[in-house]
Design an enzyme around this catalytic site. Sequence first.
Site, short mmCIF file in Angstrom:
data_model
loop_
_atom_site.label_atom_id
_atom_site.label_comp_id
_atom_site.label_asym_id
_atom_site.label_seq_id
_atom_site.Cartn_x
_atom_site.Cartn_y
_atom_site.Cartn_z
N SER A 1 0.96 -1.15 -0.38
CA SER A 1 -0.06 0.03 0.05
C SER A 1 1.36 1.40 -0.10
O SER A 1 1.62 1.33 0.57
CB SER A 1 -1.11 -0.14 0.74
OG SER A 1 -1.61 1.46 1.17
N TYR B 1 -2.37 -1.49 10.32
CA TYR B 1 -2.01 -1.31 8.96
C TYR B 1 -0.61 -0.34 8.23
O TYR B 1 -0.18 -1.83 7.17
CB TYR B 1 -3.31 -0.60 8.24
CG TYR B 1 -3.34 -0.95 7.14
CD1 TYR B 1 -4.73 -1.69 5.87
CD2 TYR B 1 -3.43 0.33 5.64
CE1 TYR B 1 -4.08 -1.84 5.07
CE2 TYR B 1 -3.24 -0.13 4.61
CZ TYR B 1 -3.77 -0.65 4.40
OH TYR B 1 -4.44 -1.09 3.09
P1 NAD Z 1 -11.33 -5.96 -0.74
O1 NAD Z 1 -12.34 -6.43 1.06
O2 NAD Z 1 -12.37 -5.47 -1.49
O3 NAD Z 1 -10.61 -7.58 -0.71
C1 NAD Z 1 -10.25 -8.21 0.98
C2 NAD Z 1 -10.21 -9.26 0.34
O4 NAD Z 1 -9.42 -10.22 1.44
C3 NAD Z 1 -11.93 -10.41 0.19
O5 NAD Z 1 -11.30 -11.34 -0.84
C4 NAD Z 1 -11.79 -10.91 1.61
O6 NAD Z 1 -12.49 -12.04 0.93
C5 NAD Z 1 -10.23 -11.29 1.57
N1 NAD Z 1 -9.88 -11.33 2.88
C6 NAD Z 1 -10.18 -11.48 3.97
N2 NAD Z 1 -9.85 -12.06 5.65
C7 NAD Z 1 -9.42 -12.35 4.81
C8 NAD Z 1 -9.11 -14.23 5.76
N3 NAD Z 1 -8.83 -13.50 6.96
N4 NAD Z 1 -8.89 -15.01 4.87
C9 NAD Z 1 -8.68 -14.93 3.59
N5 NAD Z 1 -8.78 -13.72 2.62
C10 NAD Z 1 -9.54 -13.12 3.56
O7 NAD Z 1 -10.29 -5.18 0.08
P2 NAD Z 1 -8.72 -4.86 -1.64
O8 NAD Z 1 -9.49 -3.52 -1.23
O9 NAD Z 1 -9.29 -5.06 -3.01
O10 NAD Z 1 -7.69 -5.05 -0.29
C11 NAD Z 1 -6.71 -5.90 -0.93
C12 NAD Z 1 -5.35 -6.03 -1.09
O11 NAD Z 1 -5.09 -4.08 -1.59
C13 NAD Z 1 -5.18 -5.85 0.72
O12 NAD Z 1 -4.63 -5.69 1.32
C14 NAD Z 1 -5.38 -3.53 1.42
O13 NAD Z 1 -4.87 -3.38 2.27
C15 NAD Z 1 -4.48 -3.35 0.32
N6 NAD Z 1 -4.82 -1.72 -0.48
C16 NAD Z 1 -6.25 -1.73 -0.91
C17 NAD Z 1 -5.95 -0.49 -1.29
C18 NAD Z 1 -7.38 -0.10 -1.60
O14 NAD Z 1 -7.98 1.42 -1.59
N7 NAD Z 1 -8.44 -0.97 -1.41
C19 NAD Z 1 -5.64 0.61 -1.20
C20 NAD Z 1 -3.40 0.05 -0.78
C21 NAD Z 1 -3.49 -1.07 -0.78
#
Ligand code: NAD
Length: 257
Positions: free
Chosen positions: A139, A152
Site C-alpha cells: 500500500s 495497517y
Molecule cells: P477487499 O475487502 O475488497 O478485499 C479483501 C480480500 O481479502 C477479500 O477477498 C476478503 O475476502 C479477503 N480476506 C479478508 N480476510 C481474509 C482472511 N482472513 N482470509 C482470506 N481472505 C481474507 O479489499 P481490497 O481493497 O481489494 O484490498 C485488497 C488488498 O489491497 C489489501 O491487502 C489492502 O490492504 C490492499 N490495498 C487496498 C487499497 C484500496 O484502496 N482499496 C489501497 C492499498 C492497498
Amino acid sequence: MTLKGKTAIITGSNSGIGLGIARELARAGADVVLNSFTDRPEDHALAQALGAEFGVAARYIRADMSKGADCRALIEAAGGCDILVNNAGIQHVAPLDQFPVDKWDAVIAINLTSAFHTTAAALPGMRARGWGRIINVASAHGLTASPYKAAYVAAKHGIVGLTKTVALETAREPITANAICPGYVLTPLVEAQIPDQMKTHGMGRDEVIEKVMLDRQPSKQFATVEQLGGTAVFLCSPAADQITGTTISVDGGWTAL
Ligand code: NAD
C-alpha cells in the site's frame, strides 16, 4: 505475453483488488486459484465463471489467511504455485491507545504473517520448477503513514521489508519478489469507509471522495483494479526479470508528495 502453463494463487481474491489481479493474470493465460475465508457456492461460481471467460483452469480454495496452517494448506492444495500474489488484507482505524488488541493481531496476521507462511510454502516448488513470481500487495501505507492506522501501516511497512528479504534470498534464482503499493482504489474495503467518513466530516459522498479520501492522491482519481492487475502481469513478464526487491507505486502521485 502469455502466462499459459503457469498457476497463480491470489489470496483474498473473491472481491476487490485480488479479483482484479486474478482476472488480469487469467486474461494473460495463467490458471488461477481464488481464495478467501468463506466457502459459499458463489465463491466457487466466481472461479468457474472466470475460468470460462478466459479459457483457463480456475478454482476457489477456502483458507483463512489469519491462520498459519491454512496459509500453508492453501499452497499445498493448489498442487503448484508459479505466481503467488499475497493480497488478503483488512483494515481497522483507531487511535493507538484505544486500538483493540484483537484487531491489531488480526491485521498483522492477515496483512503480514500470512505472506510469510504462503511464501515459505511456495518457494520450494518455485525452485524445483525453476521460475517464480512473488507479488505482495502492500500500500502507499507501506511507504508512508497516516494517523489511526497503526496496525495497517505497521503490517504494510512489514510486508515491504519481507519482500526485500525474499528478493535477496532468491536473487541468484529465476524468482523475483516485489510489492505493489496502491494508493486509494475503489473496492469494497474503501467503499465501506465512505459512510463513516461522511458522518465524521459532515460531507456528502463526492466531497468525502475528493477532499478526504483523495486528499493525498494528487491525480484526484482512484486507481483501478485493472491497473493493479496490469502491474502484476507486467511483473510476470520477461521485461521484469531483473526487477526484484522493490516497490511499484500505483498511487496517482501520493508518495511523490
Ligand atoms: P477487499 O475487502 O475488497 O478485499 C479483501 C480480500 O481479502 C477479500 O477477498 C476478503 O475476502 C479477503 N480476506 C479478508 N480476510 C481474509 C482472511 N482472513 N482470509 C482470506 N481472505 C481474507 O479489499 P481490497 O481493497 O481489494 O484490498 C485488497 C488488498 O489491497 C489489501 O491487502 C489492502 O490492504 C490492499 N490495498 C487496498 C487499497 C484500496 O484502496 N482499496 C489501497 C492499498 C492497498
